[in-house]
Design a protein around this motif. Sequence first.
Motif, PDB file in Angstrom:
ATOM      1  N   GLN A  83       1.232  -1.001   0.699  1.00  0.00           N
ATOM      2  CA  GLN A  83       0.036   0.175  -0.057  1.00  0.00           C
ATOM      3  C   GLN A  83       0.642   0.908   0.226  1.00  0.00           C
ATOM      4  OE1 GLN A  83      -3.637   0.193  -0.337  1.00  0.00           O
ATOM      5  NE2 GLN A  83      -3.199  -2.162  -0.829  1.00  0.00           N
ATOM      6  N   ARG A  84       2.049   0.790  -0.146  1.00  0.00           N
ATOM      7  CA  ARG A  84       2.853   2.677  -0.099  1.00  0.00           C
ATOM      8  C   ARG A  84       3.910   2.537  -1.516  1.00  0.00           C
ATOM      9  NH1 ARG A  84       6.533   2.180   4.812  1.00  0.00           N
ATOM     10  NH2 ARG A  84       7.156   4.692   4.353  1.00  0.00           N
ATOM     11  N   VAL A  85       3.680   3.730  -2.240  1.00  0.00           N
ATOM     12  CA  VAL A  85       4.619   4.047  -3.345  1.00  0.00           C
ATOM     13  C   VAL A  85       4.942   4.931  -3.073  1.00  0.00           C
ATOM     14  CG1 VAL A  85       3.574   4.599  -5.077  1.00  0.00           C
ATOM     15  CG2 VAL A  85       2.419   2.959  -4.741  1.00  0.00           C
ATOM     16  N   MET A  86       6.686   4.307  -3.291  1.00  0.00           N
ATOM     17  CA  MET A  86       7.109   6.037  -4.046  1.00  0.00           C
ATOM     18  C   MET A  86       7.716   6.370  -5.171  1.00  0.00           C
ATOM     19  SD  MET A  86       9.214   8.354  -2.041  1.00  0.00           S
ATOM     20  CE  MET A  86      11.031   8.340  -0.965  1.00  0.00           C
ATOM     21  N   ILE A  87       7.464   7.823  -5.591  1.00  0.00           N
ATOM     22  CA  ILE A  87       7.467   8.514  -6.617  1.00  0.00           C
ATOM     23  C   ILE A  87       8.915   9.325  -6.161  1.00  0.00           C
ATOM     24  CG2 ILE A  87       6.536   9.720  -8.463  1.00  0.00           C
ATOM     25  CD1 ILE A  87       4.067   9.061  -7.405  1.00  0.00           C
ATOM     26  N   VAL A  88       9.330   8.472  -7.467  1.00  0.00           N
ATOM     27  CA  VAL A  88      11.189   9.309  -7.588  1.00  0.00           C
ATOM     28  C   VAL A  88      10.728   9.642  -9.162  1.00  0.00           C
ATOM     29  CG1 VAL A  88      13.366   9.481  -7.528  1.00  0.00           C
ATOM     30  CG2 VAL A  88      12.505   7.633  -6.199  1.00  0.00           C
ATOM     31  N   THR A  89      11.515  11.467  -8.745  1.00  0.00           N
ATOM     32  CA  THR A  89      11.684  11.668 -10.721  1.00  0.00           C
ATOM     33  C   THR A  89      12.182  13.075 -10.467  1.00  0.00           C
ATOM     34  OG1 THR A  89       9.812  13.128 -11.877  1.00  0.00           O
ATOM     35  CG2 THR A  89       9.878  13.469  -8.915  1.00  0.00           C
ATOM     36  N   ASN A  90      12.637  13.729 -11.256  1.00  0.00           N
ATOM     37  CA  ASN A  90      13.491  15.151 -11.323  1.00  0.00           C
ATOM     38  C   ASN A  90      12.784  16.706 -11.688  1.00  0.00           C
ATOM     39  OD1 ASN A  90      12.454  15.725 -13.997  1.00  0.00           O
ATOM     40  ND2 ASN A  90      14.167  14.110 -14.473  1.00  0.00           N
ATOM     41  N   THR A  91      13.397  17.302 -11.747  1.00  0.00           N
ATOM     42  CA  THR A  91      12.686  18.856 -11.051  1.00  0.00           C
ATOM     43  C   THR A  91      12.478  19.577 -12.729  1.00  0.00           C
ATOM     44  OG1 THR A  91      14.837  19.962 -11.612  1.00  0.00           O
ATOM     45  CG2 THR A  91      14.355  20.148  -9.501  1.00  0.00           C
ATOM     46  N   VAL A  92      12.393  18.765 -14.099  1.00  0.00           N
ATOM     47  CA  VAL A  92      12.048  18.878 -14.844  1.00  0.00           C
ATOM     48  C   VAL A  92      10.279  17.939 -15.294  1.00  0.00           C
ATOM     49  CG1 VAL A  92      12.375  18.486 -17.221  1.00  0.00           C
ATOM     50  CG2 VAL A  92      13.750  18.851 -16.231  1.00  0.00           C
ATOM     51  N   VAL A  93      10.320  17.155 -14.691  1.00  0.00           N
ATOM     52  CA  VAL A  93       9.475  16.509 -15.325  1.00  0.00           C
ATOM     53  C   VAL A  93       8.311  16.188 -13.764  1.00  0.00           C
ATOM     54  CG1 VAL A  93       8.226  13.773 -15.265  1.00  0.00           C
ATOM     55  CG2 VAL A  93      10.650  14.100 -15.964  1.00  0.00           C
ATOM     56  N   ALA A  94       8.483  16.320 -12.535  1.00  0.00           N
ATOM     57  CA  ALA A  94       7.145  16.726 -11.419  1.00  0.00           C
ATOM     58  C   ALA A  94       6.202  17.885 -12.199  1.00  0.00           C
ATOM     59  CB  ALA A  94       8.111  16.748 -10.650  1.00  0.00           C
TER      60      ALA A  94
END
Length: 83
Positions: free
Chosen positions: A35-46
Amino acid sequence: METLTVNLAERSYPIHVGAGLLTSSALFAPHIAGQRVMIVTNTVVAPLYLEQIIQLLPGFQVEHLILPDGEAYKTLATFERIM
């Protein structure tokens, strides 16, 4: 939607290309365990997609980490920060 496969033996993975992909939570299902999700993104995509993706995950505890853009941030130190 078109699916391309990057063939790397046991490390192969699909790449989905097409309009409206971020409206289908089914694409995320194989990558979620629990039930836990971590989204890792960057300053362009976020700014473009983060909130839309979070909305596709109702009922999940979603956390995110926004990293600076660039290959220089794909390091062990960044991995440690994610963990």
